[in-house]
Design a protein around this motif. Structure first.
Motif, PDB file in Angstrom:
ATOM      1  N   ASN A  74       0.797  -1.222   0.000  1.00 42.40           N
ATOM      2  CA  ASN A  74       0.000   0.000   0.000  1.00 42.40           C
ATOM      3  C   ASN A  74       0.837   1.283   0.000  1.00 42.40           C
ATOM      4  N   CYS A  75       2.164   1.130  -0.056  1.00 35.84           N
ATOM      5  CA  CYS A  75       3.074   2.285  -0.011  1.00 35.84           C
ATOM      6  C   CYS A  75       2.831   3.130   1.233  1.00 35.84           C
ATOM      7  N   TRP A  76       2.643   2.460   2.369  1.00 40.06           N
ATOM      8  CA  TRP A  76       2.441   3.140   3.645  1.00 40.06           C
ATOM      9  C   TRP A  76       3.732   3.134   4.442  1.00 40.06           C
ATOM     10  N   SER A  77       3.891   4.112   5.316  1.00 39.75           N
ATOM     11  CA  SER A  77       4.989   4.056   6.276  1.00 39.75           C
ATOM     12  C   SER A  77       4.703   2.943   7.278  1.00 39.75           C
ATOM     13  N   PHE A  78       5.743   2.463   7.923  1.00 40.75           N
ATOM     14  CA  PHE A  78       5.534   1.370   8.881  1.00 40.75           C
ATOM     15  C   PHE A  78       4.694   1.841  10.065  1.00 40.75           C
ATOM     16  N   MET A  79       4.890   3.078  10.493  1.00 38.86           N
ATOM     17  CA  MET A  79       4.119   3.601  11.615  1.00 38.86           C
ATOM     18  C   MET A  79       2.627   3.690  11.266  1.00 38.86           C
ATOM     19  N   TYR A  80       2.335   4.192  10.064  1.00 40.82           N
ATOM     20  CA  TYR A  80       0.946   4.279   9.631  1.00 40.82           C
ATOM     21  C   TYR A  80       0.342   2.879   9.520  1.00 40.82           C
ATOM     22  N   THR A  81       1.113   1.936   9.008  1.00 35.75           N
ATOM     23  CA  THR A  81       0.646   0.554   8.883  1.00 35.75           C
ATOM     24  C   THR A  81       0.250  -0.016  10.233  1.00 35.75           C
ATOM     25  N   CYS A  82       1.060   0.213  11.240  1.00 35.18           N
ATOM     26  CA  CYS A  82       0.747  -0.292  12.585  1.00 35.18           C
ATOM     27  C   CYS A  82      -0.539   0.328  13.111  1.00 35.18           C
ATOM     28  N   ARG A  83      -0.762   1.607  12.817  1.00 35.28           N
ATOM     29  CA  ARG A  83      -1.993   2.270  13.258  1.00 35.28           C
ATOM     30  C   ARG A  83      -3.208   1.664  12.563  1.00 35.28           C
ATOM     31  N   VAL A  84      -3.098   1.396  11.258  1.00 33.73           N
ATOM     32  CA  VAL A  84      -4.232   0.821  10.530  1.00 33.73           C
ATOM     33  C   VAL A  84      -4.545  -0.581  11.044  1.00 33.73           C
ATOM     34  N   ILE A  85      -3.531  -1.347  11.385  1.00 33.28           N
ATOM     35  CA  ILE A  85      -3.758  -2.687  11.943  1.00 33.28           C
ATOM     36  C   ILE A  85      -4.530  -2.591  13.249  1.00 33.28           C
ATOM     37  N   GLU A  86      -4.191  -1.624  14.083  1.00 28.85           N
ATOM     38  CA  GLU A  86      -4.938  -1.447  15.333  1.00 28.85           C
ATOM     39  C   GLU A  86      -6.394  -1.066  15.056  1.00 28.85           C
ATOM     40  N   GLU A  87      -6.622  -0.269  14.014  1.00 30.95           N
ATOM     41  CA  GLU A  87      -7.996   0.086  13.651  1.00 30.95           C
ATOM     42  C   GLU A  87      -8.748  -1.124  13.094  1.00 30.95           C
ATOM     43  N   TYR A  88      -8.045  -2.011  12.423  1.00 30.31           N
ATOM     44  CA  TYR A  88      -8.657  -3.267  11.952  1.00 30.31           C
ATOM     45  C   TYR A  88      -9.155  -4.090  13.133  1.00 30.31           C
ATOM     46  N   LYS A  89      -8.390  -4.137  14.189  1.00 30.89           N
ATOM     47  CA  LYS A  89      -8.814  -4.863  15.383  1.00 30.89           C
ATOM     48  C   LYS A  89     -10.067  -4.233  15.976  1.00 30.89           C
ATOM     49  N   LYS A  90     -10.133  -2.899  15.987  1.00 32.59           N
ATOM     50  CA  LYS A  90     -11.325  -2.226  16.494  1.00 32.59           C
ATOM     51  C   LYS A  90     -12.529  -2.506  15.597  1.00 32.59           C
ATOM     52  N   PHE A  91     -12.283  -2.551  14.289  1.00 42.35           N
ATOM     53  CA  PHE A  91     -13.364  -2.883  13.367  1.00 42.35           C
ATOM     54  C   PHE A  91     -13.891  -4.294  13.632  1.00 42.35           C
ATOM     55  N   ALA A  92     -12.984  -5.240  13.840  1.00 44.85           N
ATOM     56  CA  ALA A  92     -13.406  -6.613  14.136  1.00 44.85           C
ATOM     57  C   ALA A  92     -14.231  -6.657  15.416  1.00 44.85           C
ATOM     58  N   PHE A  93     -13.836  -5.858  16.399  1.00 48.34           N
ATOM     59  CA  PHE A  93     -14.625  -5.768  17.627  1.00 48.34           C
ATOM     60  C   PHE A  93     -16.022  -5.246  17.326  1.00 48.34           C
ATOM     61  N   LEU A  94     -16.120  -4.167  16.557  1.00 50.12           N
ATOM     62  CA  LEU A  94     -17.421  -3.580  16.240  1.00 50.12           C
ATOM     63  C   LEU A  94     -18.287  -4.536  15.433  1.00 50.12           C
ATOM     64  N   ALA A  95     -17.666  -5.354  14.585  1.00 51.58           N
ATOM     65  CA  ALA A  95     -18.427  -6.299  13.784  1.00 51.58           C
ATOM     66  C   ALA A  95     -19.236  -7.247  14.663  1.00 51.58           C
ATOM     67  N   LEU A  96     -18.707  -7.547  15.840  1.00 48.41           N
ATOM     68  CA  LEU A  96     -19.392  -8.451  16.752  1.00 48.41           C
ATOM     69  C   LEU A  96     -20.195  -7.724  17.819  1.00 48.41           C
ATOM     70  N   ALA A  97     -19.757  -6.536  18.217  1.00 46.23           N
ATOM     71  CA  ALA A  97     -20.338  -5.881  19.391  1.00 46.23           C
ATOM     72  C   ALA A  97     -21.351  -4.796  19.068  1.00 46.23           C
ATOM     73  N   ALA A  98     -21.298  -4.212  17.852  1.00 45.84           N
ATOM     74  CA  ALA A  98     -22.111  -3.024  17.564  1.00 45.84           C
ATOM     75  C   ALA A  98     -23.604  -3.316  17.514  1.00 45.84           C
TER      76      ALA A  98
END
Length: 217
Positions: A74-98
């Motif tokens: 995705n031509c992302w910086s490593f720091m940005y990539t780590c942030r997006v991965i954390e947001e993916y985890k939050k999305f997975a949480f919302l998929a089950l909890a929302a």
């Protein structure tokens, strides 16, 4: 949140959304952003959130890790990539909890797409052990009704993010619906060994459209 229930999440892709629909969604996001009290997680939701926080998509000992591959593709910086991965985890949480269907941002969707290619990790570990339920990815079937549905789901996802996490989602990862269903749909794969990649100038948009029309005609 029943552990045995299958969670099916559909992701919008590929078609532009009517401007009036998106404008209404943006207004809804702005209205919902004011002074939201965070929702208290129940015991099951807290356990799910903690499992997701301790889960790593990088496999131990891999010379080319999941996060490195994601950043490169995705031509992302490593720091940005780590942030997006954390947001993916939050999305997975919302998929089950929302309690309603959810739709990710394009950035979060890229993590999900790549995770699905690590099929053993996704289906034999992530879903049964972390989520404790299947989480399926089903793309849009196209058409106006589908477009409106995804705008609504994405808007509700942003609202539930605020309710559960007590803060607005980061705009550089979760853009408003107008951008999510506008410019964010225009990505294509490009071989950088064969092609130069130059940004468009804002004033050249009309010229670019005219040239494309001339080429097609």
């Amino acid at each position: 949140m029943a552990a045995a229930a299958a969670a099916v999440v559909v992701v919008a892709a590929g078609a532009a959304v009517a401007g009036a629909v998106v404008a209404g969604a943006v207004a809804a996001v702005n209205a919902n952003s004011a002074n939201h009290e965070p929702t208290t997680m129940n015991h099951q939701q807290t356990e799910l959130y903690n499992r997701l926080q301790t889960y790593s998509l990088d496999q131990p000992g891999a010379q080319f890790s999941f996060s490195q591959r994601l950043a490169q593709e995705n031509c992302w910086s490593f720091m940005y990539t780590c942030r997006v991965i954390e947001e993916y985890k939050k999305f997975a949480f919302l998929a089950l909890a929302a309690g309603h269907p959810v739709t990710p941002s394009d950035q979060v969707d890229q993590v999900w797409h790549l995770h699905l290619t690590y099929s053993r990790s996704y289906w034999q570990n992530f879903c049964p052990n972390i989520l404790q339920t299947p989480l399926h990815h089903e793309p849009t079937q196209g058409g106006g009704a589908e477009q409106e549905k995804f705008v609504d789901w994405y808007t509700r996802t942003l609202g539930s993010y605020r309710q559960f996490f007590g803060e607005a989602p980061p705009k550089d990862i979760w853009p408003d619906p107008r951008e999510r269903f506008g410019q964010e749909l225009e990505f294509v794969r490009i071989n950088l060994q064969r092609n130069w990649l130059l940004p468009k100038l804002s004033g050249a948009k009309g010229l670019s459209a005219a040239l494309q029309k001339k080429i097609r005609g």
